[in-house]
Design a protein around this motif. Structure first.
Motif, PDB file in Angstrom:
ATOM      1  N   ALA A  76       0.839  -1.217   0.000  1.00 62.44           N
ATOM      2  CA  ALA A  76       0.000   0.000   0.000  1.00 62.44           C
ATOM      3  C   ALA A  76       0.867   1.258   0.000  1.00 62.44           C
ATOM      4  CB  ALA A  76      -0.943  -0.013   1.203  1.00 62.44           C
ATOM      5  N   ARG A  77       2.037   1.182   0.689  1.00 62.78           N
ATOM      6  CA  ARG A  77       2.936   2.349   0.715  1.00 62.78           C
ATOM      7  C   ARG A  77       3.384   2.727  -0.700  1.00 62.78           C
ATOM      8  NH1 ARG A  77       4.982  -0.040   5.152  1.00 62.78           N
ATOM      9  NH2 ARG A  77       4.432   1.085   7.035  1.00 62.78           N
ATOM     10  N   THR A  78       3.562   1.707  -1.542  1.00 66.00           N
ATOM     11  CA  THR A  78       3.997   2.014  -2.916  1.00 66.00           C
ATOM     12  C   THR A  78       2.893   2.724  -3.699  1.00 66.00           C
ATOM     13  OG1 THR A  78       3.244  -0.075  -3.906  1.00 66.00           O
ATOM     14  CG2 THR A  78       5.466  -0.071  -2.946  1.00 66.00           C
ATOM     15  N   LYS A  79       1.670   2.678  -3.152  1.00 64.79           N
ATOM     16  CA  LYS A  79       0.542   3.320  -3.842  1.00 64.79           C
ATOM     17  C   LYS A  79       0.159   4.645  -3.170  1.00 64.79           C
ATOM     18  CE  LYS A  79      -0.637  -0.285  -6.464  1.00 64.79           C
ATOM     19  NZ  LYS A  79      -1.197  -0.358  -7.789  1.00 64.79           N
ATOM     20  N   SER A  80       1.009   5.132  -2.260  1.00 65.98           N
ATOM     21  CA  SER A  80       0.648   6.323  -1.478  1.00 65.98           C
ATOM     22  C   SER A  80       0.305   7.522  -2.358  1.00 65.98           C
ATOM     23  CB  SER A  80       1.796   6.742  -0.559  1.00 65.98           C
ATOM     24  OG  SER A  80       2.037   5.761   0.373  1.00 65.98           O
ATOM     25  N   THR A  81       1.084   7.728  -3.389  1.00 66.00           N
ATOM     26  CA  THR A  81       0.854   8.920  -4.218  1.00 66.00           C
ATOM     27  C   THR A  81      -0.473   8.800  -4.953  1.00 66.00           C
ATOM     28  OG1 THR A  81       3.217   9.131  -4.471  1.00 66.00           O
ATOM     29  CG2 THR A  81       1.884  10.369  -6.034  1.00 66.00           C
ATOM     30  N   GLU A  82      -0.709   7.600  -5.491  1.00 65.21           N
ATOM     31  CA  GLU A  82      -1.965   7.357  -6.229  1.00 65.21           C
ATOM     32  C   GLU A  82      -3.184   7.560  -5.305  1.00 65.21           C
ATOM     33  OE1 GLU A  82      -3.158   3.229  -8.018  1.00 65.21           O
ATOM     34  OE2 GLU A  82      -1.085   3.749  -8.539  1.00 65.21           O
ATOM     35  N   ILE A  83      -3.116   6.958  -4.113  1.00 64.32           N
ATOM     36  CA  ILE A  83      -4.254   7.038  -3.177  1.00 64.32           C
ATOM     37  C   ILE A  83      -4.370   8.466  -2.645  1.00 64.32           C
ATOM     38  CG2 ILE A  83      -5.239   6.125  -1.029  1.00 64.32           C
ATOM     39  CD1 ILE A  83      -3.542   3.542  -1.563  1.00 64.32           C
ATOM     40  N   GLY A  84      -3.217   9.083  -2.364  1.00 62.39           N
ATOM     41  CA  GLY A  84      -3.214  10.467  -1.878  1.00 62.39           C
ATOM     42  C   GLY A  84      -3.823  11.412  -2.899  1.00 62.39           C
ATOM     43  N   ARG A  85      -3.562  11.141  -4.176  1.00 63.19           N
ATOM     44  CA  ARG A  85      -4.129  12.002  -5.224  1.00 63.19           C
ATOM     45  C   ARG A  85      -5.661  11.928  -5.203  1.00 63.19           C
ATOM     46  NH1 ARG A  85      -2.248  14.646  -9.417  1.00 63.19           N
ATOM     47  NH2 ARG A  85      -0.122  13.966  -9.006  1.00 63.19           N
ATOM     48  N   LEU A  86      -6.177  10.723  -5.020  1.00 62.30           N
ATOM     49  CA  LEU A  86      -7.647  10.578  -4.947  1.00 62.30           C
ATOM     50  C   LEU A  86      -8.194  11.348  -3.742  1.00 62.30           C
ATOM     51  CD1 LEU A  86      -8.016   6.758  -5.737  1.00 62.30           C
ATOM     52  CD2 LEU A  86      -8.486   8.695  -7.258  1.00 62.30           C
ATOM     53  N   MET A  87      -7.456  11.264  -2.617  1.00 61.83           N
ATOM     54  CA  MET A  87      -7.911  11.976  -1.415  1.00 61.83           C
ATOM     55  C   MET A  87      -7.916  13.492  -1.669  1.00 61.83           C
ATOM     56  SD  MET A  87      -6.321  11.986   2.432  1.00 61.83           S
ATOM     57  CE  MET A  87      -5.854  10.281   2.410  1.00 61.83           C
ATOM     58  N   ALA A  88      -6.837  13.985  -2.262  1.00 61.63           N
ATOM     59  CA  ALA A  88      -6.748  15.424  -2.532  1.00 61.63           C
ATOM     60  C   ALA A  88      -7.878  15.854  -3.476  1.00 61.63           C
ATOM     61  CB  ALA A  88      -5.387  15.752  -3.135  1.00 61.63           C
ATOM     62  N   LEU A  89      -8.175  14.984  -4.424  1.00 62.45           N
ATOM     63  CA  LEU A  89      -9.199  15.304  -5.420  1.00 62.45           C
ATOM     64  C   LEU A  89     -10.584  15.417  -4.805  1.00 62.45           C
ATOM     65  CD1 LEU A  89      -9.181  15.494  -8.570  1.00 62.45           C
ATOM     66  CD2 LEU A  89      -9.918  13.093  -8.592  1.00 62.45           C
ATOM     67  N   GLU A  90     -10.933  14.483  -3.922  1.00 65.52           N
ATOM     68  CA  GLU A  90     -12.309  14.465  -3.407  1.00 65.52           C
ATOM     69  C   GLU A  90     -12.462  15.200  -2.082  1.00 65.52           C
ATOM     70  OE1 GLU A  90     -13.455  10.332  -2.826  1.00 65.52           O
ATOM     71  OE2 GLU A  90     -11.566   9.887  -1.831  1.00 65.52           O
ATOM     72  N   GLN A  91     -11.363  15.325  -1.316  1.00 67.41           N
ATOM     73  CA  GLN A  91     -11.467  15.952   0.009  1.00 67.41           C
ATOM     74  C   GLN A  91     -10.936  17.371   0.005  1.00 67.41           C
ATOM     75  OE1 GLN A  91      -9.255  16.928   2.572  1.00 67.41           O
ATOM     76  NE2 GLN A  91     -10.598  16.815   4.355  1.00 67.41           N
ATOM     77  N   GLY A  92      -9.955  17.660  -0.825  1.00 68.86           N
ATOM     78  CA  GLY A  92      -9.466  19.027  -0.961  1.00 68.86           C
ATOM     79  C   GLY A  92      -8.140  19.310  -0.286  1.00 68.86           C
ATOM     80  N   LYS A  93      -7.625  18.375   0.557  1.00 67.15           N
ATOM     81  CA  LYS A  93      -6.368  18.715   1.230  1.00 67.15           C
ATOM     82  C   LYS A  93      -5.216  18.652   0.222  1.00 67.15           C
ATOM     83  CE  LYS A  93      -6.832  15.478   4.291  1.00 67.15           C
ATOM     84  NZ  LYS A  93      -6.695  14.626   5.473  1.00 67.15           N
ATOM     85  N   PRO A  94      -4.158  19.431   0.436  1.00 67.12           N
ATOM     86  CA  PRO A  94      -3.034  19.415  -0.506  1.00 67.12           C
ATOM     87  C   PRO A  94      -2.436  18.019  -0.665  1.00 67.12           C
ATOM     88  CG  PRO A  94      -2.861  21.281   0.986  1.00 67.12           C
ATOM     89  CD  PRO A  94      -3.994  20.430   1.501  1.00 67.12           C
TER      90      PRO A  94
END
Ligand code: NAD
Length: 480
Positions: A76-94
């Motif tokens: 999952a750590r290797t997917k941090s950027t991918e998952i983080g991008r989804l979070m930023a997209l839908e939640q708004g945090k940087p």
């Protein structure tokens, strides 16, 4: 457009009636995703799959579970950027904050994987020879995790970590606002080796779906983070079946700044805890009580922090401090609270408005805001604003400040700034909240229990203790 389906028995599947709902971007209002809207059939399938998977998962040794979990989090750590991008997209945090949330969530799950092997029972001396007595712990069974949108992956990890380590399986219901990152996180853990059915993810409109899960007879434990009102409803729904329940609920966290405080430090921490993530945190500083002798100095330093914060779309401009607020409703509540405070005589020091300019026109942006002259009549001094607003009141007697800090029904976190040891001890013991932070804002750590007192919670999360929220106690007594 991103499509997200349900995760049932290791497979990504649509809702049984193919229903979906749309996810708007908080930065632009555009529809950026579509998530499956689970039906009662899907809930039944998810719970049945989790129950089936429980049979095998719960009988593995904790050592074996630790190995599997650590392999999954490494993936999952290797997917941090991918998952983080989804979070930023839908939640708004940087983006950088979102990516950090994903990797620290993996660390939290690892902490519990290591704790799983330390669930120790006891062997007891008995009252008569021939009796043998031991106490052991067993996983409760299928658990449900219900999470909010403000830290959508971290607050899942706080539940998944102890549940998986204890040998439970879990049906995850993310907030309808943030289904994309939560589902992607579940998917990454499954790809990394968590067996099918051990983590199920169902998305959809919150109250109906959550209610079906909470009341499901095969669900043995509910762990929820969210508002106090919803938490109380969940507790009522669980009562007829006497389920285990843990609730991490709203906060209304006071910060007391004493006359001898390090003002630079206090201002830095209060600004961080008041404004970061748009103030959308249960442990946000919701109200400041500053000794009259340092009040103006503190406010001036706070204003400096507020005005130097940068706002913007944290995906296209990853260096910003804050993105938009997660929803239009969240911003509307902030605007109501600020208008109410001003109507009750508060003085606006800075902010108090949406930022100007084309870049902000379509997003849910709100400026970091400081008000002085705050009084208990103002809604923001009694209700969670859940936005980037810091109201300040002056005090003369430290005992009055502690009484004011204790004057709401909440009791999540209290912040204290002082250099005096006697004040530290006296105030820390008198403040009525489950967590006291003296001269810092690093609230949550894996080793520290996080219990909301009063309206802020029921049961606890984090620390070794939290694993017992997912275990049943058994006393075995033999007469030989
Ligand atoms: P919310 O209470 O509206 O929703 C929380 C979750 O409950 C969502 O997944 C929602 O869909 C679900 N839900 C709603 N009605 C339900 C029902 N009847 N049965 C079952 N589930 C139901 O909260 P939110 O707006 O998503 O999050 C913000 C709140 O969360 C704030 O009050 C904040 O303080 C709190 N919070 C607390 C902590 C903590 O650790 N104490 C941490 C973060 C957020």
């Amino acid at each position: 457009m991103i499509h997200c389906q349900l995760l049932i028995d290791g497979q990504s599947v649509p809702a049984s009636d193919d229903a979906t709902y749309e996810i708007p971007s908080p930065a632009s209002g555009e529809i950026v995703g579509q998530a499956a809207a689970a039906t009662s059939n899907d809930v039944n399938r998810a719970v049945a799959g989790a129950k089936k998977a429980f049979a095998a998962w719960s009988t593995l040794t904790a050592w074996d579970r630790e190995k599997i979990i650590r392999k999954a989090t490494a993936h999952a750590r290797t997917k941090s950027t991918e998952i983080g991008r989804l979070m930023a997209l839908e939640q708004g945090k940087p983006l950088h904050q979102a990516v950090g949330e994903v990797s620290s969530s993996c660390d939290m799950i690892d902490y519990y994987a290591a704790e799983g092997v330390r669930i120790e029972g006891t062997i007891n001396p008995t009252e008569k020879s021939g009796y043998h007595s031991w106490v052991t712990y067993q996983p409760v069974g299928v658990c449900v995790a219900i999470s909010p949108w403000n830290y959508p992956v971290a607050l899942l990890a706080w539940k998944l970590g102890p549940a998986l380590a204890a040998g439970c399986t879990m049906v995850v219901k993310p907030s309808p606002v943030t289904p994309l990152c939560a589902t992607a996180f579940g998917e990454a853990l499954i790809e990394g080796g968590i067996p099918a059915g051990v983590i199920q993810v169902v998305t959809g409109p919150g109250p109906e779906l959550g209610d079906m899960l909470v009341k499901h007879p095969n669900v043995k434990k509910v762990a929820m983070t969210g508002s106090t009102a919803v938490g109380k409803r969940i507790l009522e729904s669980c009562a007829p079946q006497l389920k285990k329940v843990s609730l991490e609920l709203g906060g209304h966290c006071p910060a007391i700044v004493c006359a001898d405080a390090d003002l630079d430090l206090a201002a830095r921490v209060i600004a961080y805890k008041g404004f970061r993530n748009g103030g959308q945190s249960c442990s946000s500083v919701n109200r400041v009580y500053a000794h009259r002798s340092v009040h103006d100095g503190l406010v001036s330093k706070l204003r400096g922090h507020a005005q130097s914060m940068t706002l913007g779309d944290g995906i296209t401009d990853p260096a910003v401090d804050n993105g938009p607020m997660a929803t239009a409703e969240a911003r509307a509540r902030v605007e109501e609270h600020v208008a109410d405070a001003l109507a009750h005589g508060a003085t606006l020091i800075c902010g108090g408005a949406r930022p100007e300019g084309d870049a902000f026109a379509r997003g849910n942006y709100y400026l970091p805001t400081i008000l002085t002259g705050a009084t208990p009549e103002m809604r923001m001094m009694r209700e969670e604003t859940f936005g980037p607003v810091v109201p300040v009141a002056a005090f003369d007697d430290p005992d009055d400040a502690v009484n004011l800090a204790n004057s709401t029904p909440w009791g999540l976190v209290s912040y204290l700034f002082t250099r005096d040891l006697a004040t530290t001890f006296r105030a820390s013991e008198a403040l009525e909240s489950g967590t006291i932070c003296v001269n810092h804002g690093a609230v949550n750590t894996p080793y520290g229990p996080y219990e909301g007192w009063g309206d802020s919670g029921y049961g606890l999360e984090l620390s070794r203790q939290a694993i017992f929220e997912y275990l049943k106690t058994k006393h075995i007594k033999l007469a030989l």
